[in-house]
Each structure stands twice: as structure tokens, then as C-alpha cells.
Write an enzyme that holds these catalytic residues in place. Structure first.
Site, PDB file in Angstrom:
ATOM      1  N   GLU A 168      -8.905   6.079  -9.985  1.00  0.00           N
ATOM      2  CA  GLU A 168      -8.913   6.412 -11.419  1.00  0.00           C
ATOM      3  C   GLU A 168      -7.603   6.059 -12.101  1.00  0.00           C
ATOM      4  O   GLU A 168      -7.505   6.098 -13.321  1.00  0.00           O
ATOM      5  CB  GLU A 168      -9.247   7.900 -11.613  1.00  0.00           C
TER       6      GLU A 168
ATOM      7  N   SER B  64       2.153   0.298  -6.838  1.00  0.00           N
ATOM      8  CA  SER B  64       2.937  -0.683  -6.078  1.00  0.00           C
ATOM      9  C   SER B  64       4.125  -1.148  -6.910  1.00  0.00           C
ATOM     10  O   SER B  64       5.179  -1.488  -6.376  1.00  0.00           O
ATOM     11  CB  SER B  64       2.062  -1.876  -5.708  1.00  0.00           C
TER      12      SER B  64
ATOM     13  N   LEU C  77       0.814  -1.218   0.000  1.00  0.00           N
ATOM     14  CA  LEU C  77       0.000   0.000   0.000  1.00  0.00           C
ATOM     15  C   LEU C  77       0.848   1.269   0.000  1.00  0.00           C
ATOM     16  O   LEU C  77       1.924   1.320   0.596  1.00  0.00           O
ATOM     17  CB  LEU C  77      -0.936  -0.005   1.213  1.00  0.00           C
ATOM     18  N   HIS C  78       0.323   2.285  -0.663  1.00  0.00           N
ATOM     19  CA  HIS C  78       0.978   3.594  -0.744  1.00  0.00           C
ATOM     20  C   HIS C  78      -0.087   4.679  -0.573  1.00  0.00           C
ATOM     21  O   HIS C  78      -1.261   4.368  -0.326  1.00  0.00           O
ATOM     22  CB  HIS C  78       1.733   3.729  -2.063  1.00  0.00           C
TER      23      HIS C  78
ATOM     24  N   GLY D 175      -1.702   6.346  -2.639  1.00  0.00           N
ATOM     25  CA  GLY D 175      -2.853   6.213  -3.539  1.00  0.00           C
ATOM     26  C   GLY D 175      -3.935   5.374  -2.881  1.00  0.00           C
ATOM     27  O   GLY D 175      -5.106   5.780  -2.800  1.00  0.00           O
ATOM     28  N   HIS D 176      -3.533   4.209  -2.375  1.00  0.00           N
ATOM     29  CA  HIS D 176      -4.490   3.353  -1.657  1.00  0.00           C
ATOM     30  C   HIS D 176      -5.036   4.100  -0.429  1.00  0.00           C
ATOM     31  O   HIS D 176      -6.227   4.031  -0.124  1.00  0.00           O
ATOM     32  CB  HIS D 176      -3.815   2.075  -1.159  1.00  0.00           C
TER      33      HIS D 176
HETATM   34  P1  AMP Z   1      -4.083  -2.286  -6.602  1.00  0.00           P
HETATM   35  O1  AMP Z   1      -3.553  -2.625  -5.250  1.00  0.00           O
HETATM   36  O2  AMP Z   1      -3.017  -1.820  -7.563  1.00  0.00           O
HETATM   37  O3  AMP Z   1      -5.005  -3.316  -7.172  1.00  0.00           O
HETATM   38  O4  AMP Z   1      -4.968  -0.993  -6.379  1.00  0.00           O
HETATM   39  C1  AMP Z   1      -6.053  -1.010  -5.479  1.00  0.00           C
HETATM   40  C2  AMP Z   1      -6.883   0.235  -5.698  1.00  0.00           C
HETATM   41  O5  AMP Z   1      -6.084   1.394  -5.463  1.00  0.00           O
HETATM   42  C3  AMP Z   1      -7.392   0.333  -7.141  1.00  0.00           C
HETATM   43  O6  AMP Z   1      -8.727   0.815  -7.127  1.00  0.00           O
HETATM   44  C4  AMP Z   1      -6.455   1.337  -7.747  1.00  0.00           C
HETATM   45  O7  AMP Z   1      -7.006   2.044  -8.828  1.00  0.00           O
HETATM   46  C5  AMP Z   1      -6.168   2.257  -6.574  1.00  0.00           C
HETATM   47  N1  AMP Z   1      -4.923   2.980  -6.799  1.00  0.00           N
HETATM   48  C6  AMP Z   1      -3.706   2.455  -7.073  1.00  0.00           C
HETATM   49  N2  AMP Z   1      -2.794   3.425  -7.280  1.00  0.00           N
HETATM   50  C7  AMP Z   1      -3.456   4.603  -7.144  1.00  0.00           C
HETATM   51  C8  AMP Z   1      -3.078   5.977  -7.255  1.00  0.00           C
HETATM   52  N3  AMP Z   1      -1.828   6.352  -7.560  1.00  0.00           N
HETATM   53  N4  AMP Z   1      -4.026   6.914  -7.040  1.00  0.00           N
HETATM   54  C9  AMP Z   1      -5.307   6.549  -6.747  1.00  0.00           C
HETATM   55  N5  AMP Z   1      -5.723   5.288  -6.627  1.00  0.00           N
HETATM   56  C10 AMP Z   1      -4.820   4.313  -6.821  1.00  0.00           C
END
Ligand code: AMP
Length: 288
Positions: free
Chosen positions: A154, A192, A39-40, A42-43
Site C-alpha cells: 500500500e 529503497s 529489499l527491506h 517492507g518487501h
Molecule cells: P519496489 O521495489 O519499490 O518496486 O517495491 C516492490 C513492492 O514492495 C511494491 O508492491 C511496494 O509497494 C512494496 N513496498 C515497498 N515499500 C514498502 C513498505 N514500506 N511497506 C509495504 N510495502 C512496501
């Protein structure tokens, strides 16, 4: 099941459903944030929004094997559950659901989902089966948690369009909340996968968003085709970057457009290979 102050971490569907049933008895609103962990910020923005808008926030941390069509990508995907849980506790999440693949798929998932053109273009074309896997896991999570709201970034613009179609089709009756892309100071969209970039690759990666941003001003005086070409040429001119595709699409249906007036809302969606490995980076921008 064990508690960390106010946050529960559960590994099984049965435990998750027991918790959810208790929240439903108390008539609490539930927000769900599906993630693959590592997680970062964004999450974190999704989780914070859910915590603000719901009494209960469930965050799933699960690297879903059925949405990967590349074994190496799946094997190399970063996994940092301990740090993820610390972050989530600080953000005020109520439940972390961190199952094993066997827990989610005791039998192979034979269901198939099809929502063209949202799932056949762009990522759907270059990663066959990807969105089918996304729909498999997200539909299971929606069934287990029955959330009032589901939070999606998004950054994965196409994924939101596919999930909206699936949620409508299967009448999940929840609100799909889309959240803006969180970026590094130099414009690179947080991902990630960014942790897999070498220092040199990390230096050139911001050129992707720079070109996208410049193309918005460019688009005011140029055609869709010219704008596409400008983005592809600008990025490909950077050594170490190679555009896989750049599409300018109707933001709702994801069908390609050839004229700016063909859609009310227009989005540009890009995938770029970065470096020798290479790492696949995605991004997108709104034109109108
Ligand atoms: P993931 O762990 O990559 O499957 O992402 C989980 C959720 O976090 C998904 O809805 C992604 O679109 C969202 N997400 C990932 N990176 C970002 C970001 N930089 N900004 C906003 N949402 C993000």
C-alpha cells in the site's frame, strides 16, 4: 540456474517458465512478489505473507527501465542482488527471478496501457509514462508466472489501483493482495530510496507521516480543502521538504473528492521532495 538450499535463482524467462510448469504439474499454488530489489522489511512483509498463503513464492528483482522517466533516478537506483537473495532465502522464497533488461525487453515494448483516472492523476500526472511501464513489466510477470496471487504494498497506493484495473481488463484471474505500509519507528515509510538520504534529510523525512497522521484527527472537524491545506502547509514549513502534490481521493477510483461523503473509502496521497538532490518520497494515509 543454481540452487541455494531450497531457493532457485534464475536469470532467464525460459528457466523461470520451466520451473513454473513443474509447480503447475504438481498443482502447487503460486504467489508472485514483484520488486525492484534493494529489499527491506517492507518487501519482506509481502514475501512472508506470500510464503504463508502459497506453496510456492516467486520474487522478481528487476529495476524496470520502462517505468523510470528520469535517467538519473534509474542510474542511481540502489542494486543489492546478493544481499537481496540472502534475505529472500531466509524468508522462505522458492524462486528469485533476476533478469537483465535485455532479457525482458529484447525488443522495445510498444504496448500501451490506459486506465483513467487511476493512471492519469497524481503519480500519473507528475511521472508521465510511469504506470505504462509498470503495466508493461507486471503484465509480463503475470504471463510468465501465472500466479494465483500477486502481492503489492500500500506504500504505492496508486500502483495497486492501476494493477487491479489491468488485471481485471486482461482477465489474469489472480487475486491482488494489498499489504499494509511498513514504517520505521519514527513513522517514515520504508523505501529503497531512503538509503539515498543524507543524515540531515533522514532526520526531517518523518515530518511527512507526522503531518498525515495529525491530519486524520483534524479532518473530523474540517473540510477536505482545509485538511489538504493543513498537510501541505505543515510539511512545507519544514526546511528541506517541499510537497509536490497532496490529493485526497476516492480510494477505489482515485478521483479527487471535495466532500468527505463523496466516497466510501478515502485516502490521502502525497509526494514530497526531500533535500537538495532532491529525493522524491511518497506516502499515504487512510481517512475512512
Ligand atoms: P519496489 O521495489 O519499490 O518496486 O517495491 C516492490 C513492492 O514492495 C511494491 O508492491 C511496494 O509497494 C512494496 N513496498 C515497498 N515499500 C514498502 C513498505 N514500506 N511497506 C509495504 N510495502 C512496501
Amino acid at each position: 540456474m543454481y540452487a541455494r538450499r531450497n531457493m532457485e535463482i534464475v536469470k532467464t524467462v525460459a528457466e523461470l517458465k520451466t520451473l513454473v510448469a513443474a509447480f503447475k504439474d504438481e498443482k502447487k499454488t503460486i504467489g508472485l512478489v514483484p520488486t525492484m530489489g534493494a529489499l527491506h522489511r517492507g518487501h519482506a512483509s509481502l514475501v512472508s505473507r506470500s510464503v504463508k498463503e502459497n506453496e510456492v513464492t516467486v520474487v522478481s528483482v528487476f529495476v524496470n527501465p520502462t517505468q523510470f522517466n528520469d535517467k538519473n533516478d534509474l542510474a542511481n537506483y540502489p542494486r543489492t542482488l546478493e544481499a537481496d537473495c540472502q534475505l529472500l532465502e531466509g524468508l522462505g522464497a522458492t524462486v528469485v527471478f533476476a533478469p537483465t533488461p535485455e532479457e525482458i525487453y529484447p525488443e522495445p515494448d510498444t504496448r500501451s496501457f490506459s486506465y483513467p483516472p487511476t493512471d492519469t492523476v497524481m503519480e500519473g500526472a507528475f511521472r508521465p509514462g510511469h504506470f505504462n511501464g509498470v503495466c508493461q513489466i507486471v503484465s509480463k510477470l503475470f504471463m510468465y508466472v501465472e500466479p494465483d496471487r500477486g502481492y503489492f504494498g500500500e506504500k504505492d497506493f496508486q500502483q495497486i489501483a492501476v494493477i487491479r484495473r489491468m488485471a481485471e481488463d486482461l482477465k489474469f484471474g489472480l487475486e491482488i493482495v494489498s499489504c499494509p505500509i511498513v514504517r520505521e519507528e519514527d513513522g517514515l515509510a520504508l523505501s529503497s530510496r531512503n538509503t539515498l538520504l543524507t543524515a540531515d534529510e533522514r532526520q526531517i523525512a518523518p515530518a511527512i507521516y507526522k503531518a498525515l497522521k495529525e491530519s486524520v484527527a483534524f479532518s473530523k472537524t474540517h473540510t477536505v480543502e482545509e485538511t489538504k491545506q493543513m498537510v501541505v502547509e505543515t510539511i512545507n514549513a519544514v526546511e528541506g521538504l517541499e510537497v509536490q502534490y497532496y490529493e485526497i481521493v476516492d480510494a477505489k477510483t482515485l478521483a479527487s473528492i471535495t466532500d468527505w461523503n463523496m466516497a466510501e473509502h478515502v485516502q490521502g496521497c502525497i509526494t514530497v521532495f526531500c533535500g537538495k538532490t532532491p529525493i522524491r518520497l511518497i506516502d499515504n494515509i487512510n481517512y475512512k
